[in-house]
Scaffold this active site. Sequence first.
Site, PDB file in Angstrom:
ATOM      1  N   CYS A  64       0.821  -1.217   0.000  1.00 25.22           N
ATOM      2  CA  CYS A  64       0.000   0.000   0.000  1.00 25.22           C
ATOM      3  C   CYS A  64       0.852   1.262   0.000  1.00 25.22           C
ATOM      4  O   CYS A  64       0.674   2.144  -0.839  1.00 25.22           O
ATOM      5  CB  CYS A  64      -0.934  -0.023   1.207  1.00 25.22           C
ATOM      6  SG  CYS A  64      -1.815   1.516   1.509  1.00 25.22           S
ATOM      7  N   CYS A 147      -8.161  -1.993   6.586  1.00 27.71           N
ATOM      8  CA  CYS A 147      -7.079  -1.039   6.845  1.00 27.71           C
ATOM      9  C   CYS A 147      -6.842  -0.921   8.352  1.00 27.71           C
ATOM     10  O   CYS A 147      -7.781  -0.678   9.117  1.00 27.71           O
ATOM     11  CB  CYS A 147      -7.422   0.326   6.251  1.00 27.71           C
ATOM     12  SG  CYS A 147      -6.161   1.584   6.554  1.00 27.71           S
ATOM     13  N   GLN A 268     -10.334  17.674  10.896  1.00 32.22           N
ATOM     14  CA  GLN A 268      -9.224  16.761  11.117  1.00 32.22           C
ATOM     15  C   GLN A 268      -9.706  15.310  11.055  1.00 32.22           C
ATOM     16  O   GLN A 268     -10.808  14.986  11.500  1.00 32.22           O
ATOM     17  CB  GLN A 268      -8.586  17.026  12.482  1.00 32.22           C
ATOM     18  CG  GLN A 268      -8.019  18.424  12.649  1.00 32.22           C
ATOM     19  CD  GLN A 268      -6.709  18.619  11.915  1.00 32.22           C
ATOM     20  OE1 GLN A 268      -6.109  17.675  11.411  1.00 32.22           O
ATOM     21  NE2 GLN A 268      -6.256  19.865  11.847  1.00 32.22           N
ATOM     22  N   CYS A 393       0.463  20.930   9.259  1.00 35.71           N
ATOM     23  CA  CYS A 393       0.496  19.493   8.968  1.00 35.71           C
ATOM     24  C   CYS A 393       1.661  19.145   8.054  1.00 35.71           C
ATOM     25  O   CYS A 393       1.757  18.014   7.572  1.00 35.71           O
ATOM     26  CB  CYS A 393      -0.830  19.039   8.352  1.00 35.71           C
ATOM     27  SG  CYS A 393      -1.222  19.846   6.774  1.00 35.71           S
TER      28      CYS A 393
END
Length: 437
Positions: A64, A147, A268, A393
């Site tokens: 991934c 996931c 977020q 970020c």
Amino acid sequence: MGINGEGIGFYKKTLVFVPGALKGEDVFCQVTSVKRNFVEARLLKINKSSKFRVAPDCAIYEECGGCQLMDLRYDKQLDHKDDIIRQALKKFKPEGYEDYEIRHTLGMEKPQHYRAKLQFQTRSFGGSVKAGLYAEGSHRLVAIEDCYVQDQLTQKIINKVTHLLDKYKIPIYNERKIAGMRTVMIRKGQSSNQVQLIFVTSRELALTKLIKELTATFPEIKTIALNLNTSKTSDIYGDKTEILWGQDSIEESVLDYSFALSPRAFYQLNPEQTQVLYNQARKALDVGVDDHIIDAYCGVGTIGFAFAAKVKSVRGMDIIPEAIEDAKKNSAAMGFANTYYEAGKAEDIIPKWYEEGYRADGLIVDPPRTGLDDKLLATVLKYKPEKMVYVSCNTSTLARDLVKLAKVYNVEYIQSVDMFPHTARTEAVVKLQKKEC
């Protein structure tokens, strides 16, 4: 280790970047790219393993590429994120950076299934629909059905969506010739357990049967929207979004207040750590009852609401009109009469407010990964609010912006918050105080 989580080693005197290698390891690797000052390589064998290497808990971790640090013990991931900030500062060298207080990254007690927002591409393989992410640096879709970092309810919903896309023969987008379903966004309000979806398509689709079965299976779903994106660019969303089913928004909470989120509004993706992040922002700005605060990139108003009950006024702006409408509704629902929100760019709106006589004592900026717009940075340096909090970020664009900001402001400290466990990304809260003349 580098800012993208790759190991950095040497072959003789040549610098070698090796994704998957950890600090302190001796590895055998194959050179894949030769640059002027370094080479890139693919990890083939670990001759000597780091004592901090762990077995990833995700079956598709290497394939991934969405996470980069899952094979590094979690406490050492947090140490690495401290170092990411130091590396960025060393590269851009803002004034006095050697003396900045870099506070240790605040991590999670349980760093798994933390992502409350899912954004998967859909593609058809051999007549079967798959949903997932592109492998790093490619357009090869990796199908994801379990996931490790994704909220489990949103994962179950996307798995059902792919099944229903198959069942009802919904056309699936193909970059070469087929118009249809491109992307599915799913977001869950952690406090309310309410879920919203956006189907991003390149043409109008008949989704009535799919929506009926999906909502019957998952009563948590409260909103389903359609976004039409006919462009051939890599942009995920087009300009037009309409509600197909359900209510306009879902509910979420942070700190001591609740708010509504419309489908396109930014919030977020890690709700648990957002509590930590906003609390750190509130501490860093250190407001007084007579302060006037500007919340640039305000989204639905969430960070600004942390201050609204403690100051004279809060003003915010965002380029997404739906987010501004949410901010206005959220503010009214909480009973705030001292807030004002306007759609548009901060670099355009702030000068207009100053021309009208408004003066800010404090400024909050929470920009996208690209950092502060040059015009906004110039605006901040022109008007120079007494105090400022920069929520970032992207450590690289943060360090770049601090080159200019540090000429006017003292960097009191940088507090990193691990919003993205197992990745090479971190979020930082920077406390800035205007220098005395």
